[in-house]
Design a protein around this motif. Structure first.
Motif, PDB file in Angstrom:
ATOM      1  N   ALA A  97       0.835  -1.209   0.000  1.00 37.60           N
ATOM      2  CA  ALA A  97       0.000   0.000   0.000  1.00 37.60           C
ATOM      3  C   ALA A  97       0.865   1.252   0.000  1.00 37.60           C
ATOM      4  N   GLY A  98       1.977   1.205   0.744  1.00 35.54           N
ATOM      5  CA  GLY A  98       2.902   2.332   0.749  1.00 35.54           C
ATOM      6  C   GLY A  98       3.521   2.568  -0.613  1.00 35.54           C
ATOM      7  N   LEU A  99       3.907   1.483  -1.298  1.00 32.65           N
ATOM      8  CA  LEU A  99       4.469   1.610  -2.643  1.00 32.65           C
ATOM      9  C   LEU A  99       3.434   2.172  -3.608  1.00 32.65           C
ATOM     10  N   PHE A 100       2.204   1.706  -3.468  1.00 34.82           N
ATOM     11  CA  PHE A 100       1.152   2.156  -4.386  1.00 34.82           C
ATOM     12  C   PHE A 100       0.866   3.644  -4.221  1.00 34.82           C
ATOM     13  N   LEU A 101       0.764   4.100  -2.982  1.00 35.13           N
ATOM     14  CA  LEU A 101       0.530   5.531  -2.756  1.00 35.13           C
ATOM     15  C   LEU A 101       1.732   6.353  -3.201  1.00 35.13           C
ATOM     16  N   SER A 102       2.920   5.760  -3.137  1.00 30.97           N
ATOM     17  CA  SER A 102       4.115   6.463  -3.601  1.00 30.97           C
ATOM     18  C   SER A 102       4.032   6.758  -5.089  1.00 30.97           C
ATOM     19  N   LEU A 103       3.382   5.870  -5.833  1.00 31.33           N
ATOM     20  CA  LEU A 103       3.219   6.107  -7.264  1.00 31.33           C
ATOM     21  C   LEU A 103       2.422   7.382  -7.515  1.00 31.33           C
ATOM     22  N   ALA A 152       0.008   2.997   3.659  1.00 27.99           N
ATOM     23  CA  ALA A 152      -0.238   3.995   2.627  1.00 27.99           C
ATOM     24  C   ALA A 152       0.157   5.394   3.084  1.00 27.99           C
ATOM     25  N   VAL A 153      -0.219   5.742   4.305  1.00 22.52           N
ATOM     26  CA  VAL A 153       0.076   7.085   4.812  1.00 22.52           C
ATOM     27  C   VAL A 153       1.583   7.291   4.961  1.00 22.52           C
ATOM     28  N   VAL A 154       2.244   6.346   5.612  1.00 21.42           N
ATOM     29  CA  VAL A 154       3.693   6.495   5.832  1.00 21.42           C
ATOM     30  C   VAL A 154       4.449   6.386   4.509  1.00 21.42           C
ATOM     31  N   GLY A 155       4.001   5.503   3.630  1.00 25.91           N
ATOM     32  CA  GLY A 155       4.652   5.378   2.330  1.00 25.91           C
ATOM     33  C   GLY A 155       4.557   6.655   1.515  1.00 25.91           C
TER      34      GLY A 155
END
Length: 280
Positions: A188-194, A234-237
């Protein structure tokens, strides 16, 4: 200083500066020292010695990505390594069934067994390989986009922070005795990073927004999915990606990026400690 050896006629025959026993009548066109075939490096004009080539290469500025990382060719090593570690952990769970009990995250045990904050992100449900396959496919899709742009070190740090963010979300929002495992928080972190990386590309953002909405809905509707881990990761990513992507180009950009990531790591670590103590 001269390089050579005395011939029977009393004349000095030039020898390679790195291999004194090897006679060579060919010299480096930069420093003029004799070099044997083993030490010759072809140049546009003549040959050069290995030391001159090494010194010249050091003066060539390395190519950088748009976010300041060293540009590399080839496969995304970190992405493949993360997938390999997850697969090996899954094999271990099958070979040693008791291992899963030491890997999943239970909020109540986080303060006394802190390794679970990390190991839980590499363990998956042995009830179905679908859990592992979907997460690994997601890591691959995100990794091939992110790692070449962010660089190995930044991408690795992003993944670690996303993992810790997922664990933090579980500590804060999940029942104290619940057991959670899987790479979904890190993913989720990687996805939000996109979203942060491609924030100016509206077409890509629309496509990813559809996938994001579907994942959010599934997280709340389908049982067994840890929306808490997804939210924390997601938030931290996204914050970690912002520490990398939003720093403007300047000579100190790399130092600023890693400093911001360091501060974020400390903040997340302190939050995890406080959450683990509060749960206990």
């Amino acid at each position: 200083m001269s390089y050579g050896q005395v011939t029977p006629a009393g004349q000095s025959a030039p020898s390679c500066y790195r291999h004194p026993g090897t006679v060579s009548y060919v010299s480096c066109n930069r420093c003029g020292r004799p070099v044997c075939p083993q030490c010759q490096v072809p140049a546009p004009v003549g040959v050069q010695c290995v030391e001159c080539v090494h010194e010249a290469n050091k003066k060539i500025p390395s190519q950088r990505t748009e976010f300041g990382a060293r540009a590399r060719q080839g496969v995304p090593i970190i992405t493949y390594s993360l997938i390999a570690v997850n697969v090996l952990a899954y094999i271990l769970q099958w070979v040693v069934p008791a291992a899963t009990g030491y890997m999943y995250l239970v909020p109540m045990r986080a303060d006394s067994e802190p390794w679970r904050l990390i190991t839980s992100a590499f363990a998956h449900s042995t009830g179905s390989i679908f859990h592992l396959a979907m997460n690994m496919y997601g890591i691959y899709l995100c990794g091939v986009f992110l790692e070449p742009r962010l660089g190995r070190a930044r991408f690795s740090w992003l993944y670690l922070l996303s993992t810790l963010g997922g664990s933090l979300g579980i500590l804060l929002l999940s029942p104290p005795l619940s057991a959670t495992l899987g790479a979904s928080g890190a993913l989720a972190g990687l996805f939000l990073s996109l979203f942060v990386v491609f924030r100016t590309n509206k077409q890509v953002l629309r496509q990813m927004a559809i996938v994001l909405v579907l994942n959010v809905v599934l997280g709340f509707v389908v049982s067994g999915i840890s929306w808490q881990g997804h939210l924390g990761g997601a938030v931290v990513g996204a914050l970690a990606a912002a520490c990398i992507v939003l720093v403007p180009r300047n000579p100190q950009r790399t130092k600023i990026q890693f400093s911001l990531l360091g501060v974020l790591t400390i903040v997340v670590a302190v939050a995890i400690y406080l959450a683990a103590v509060a749960v206990k």
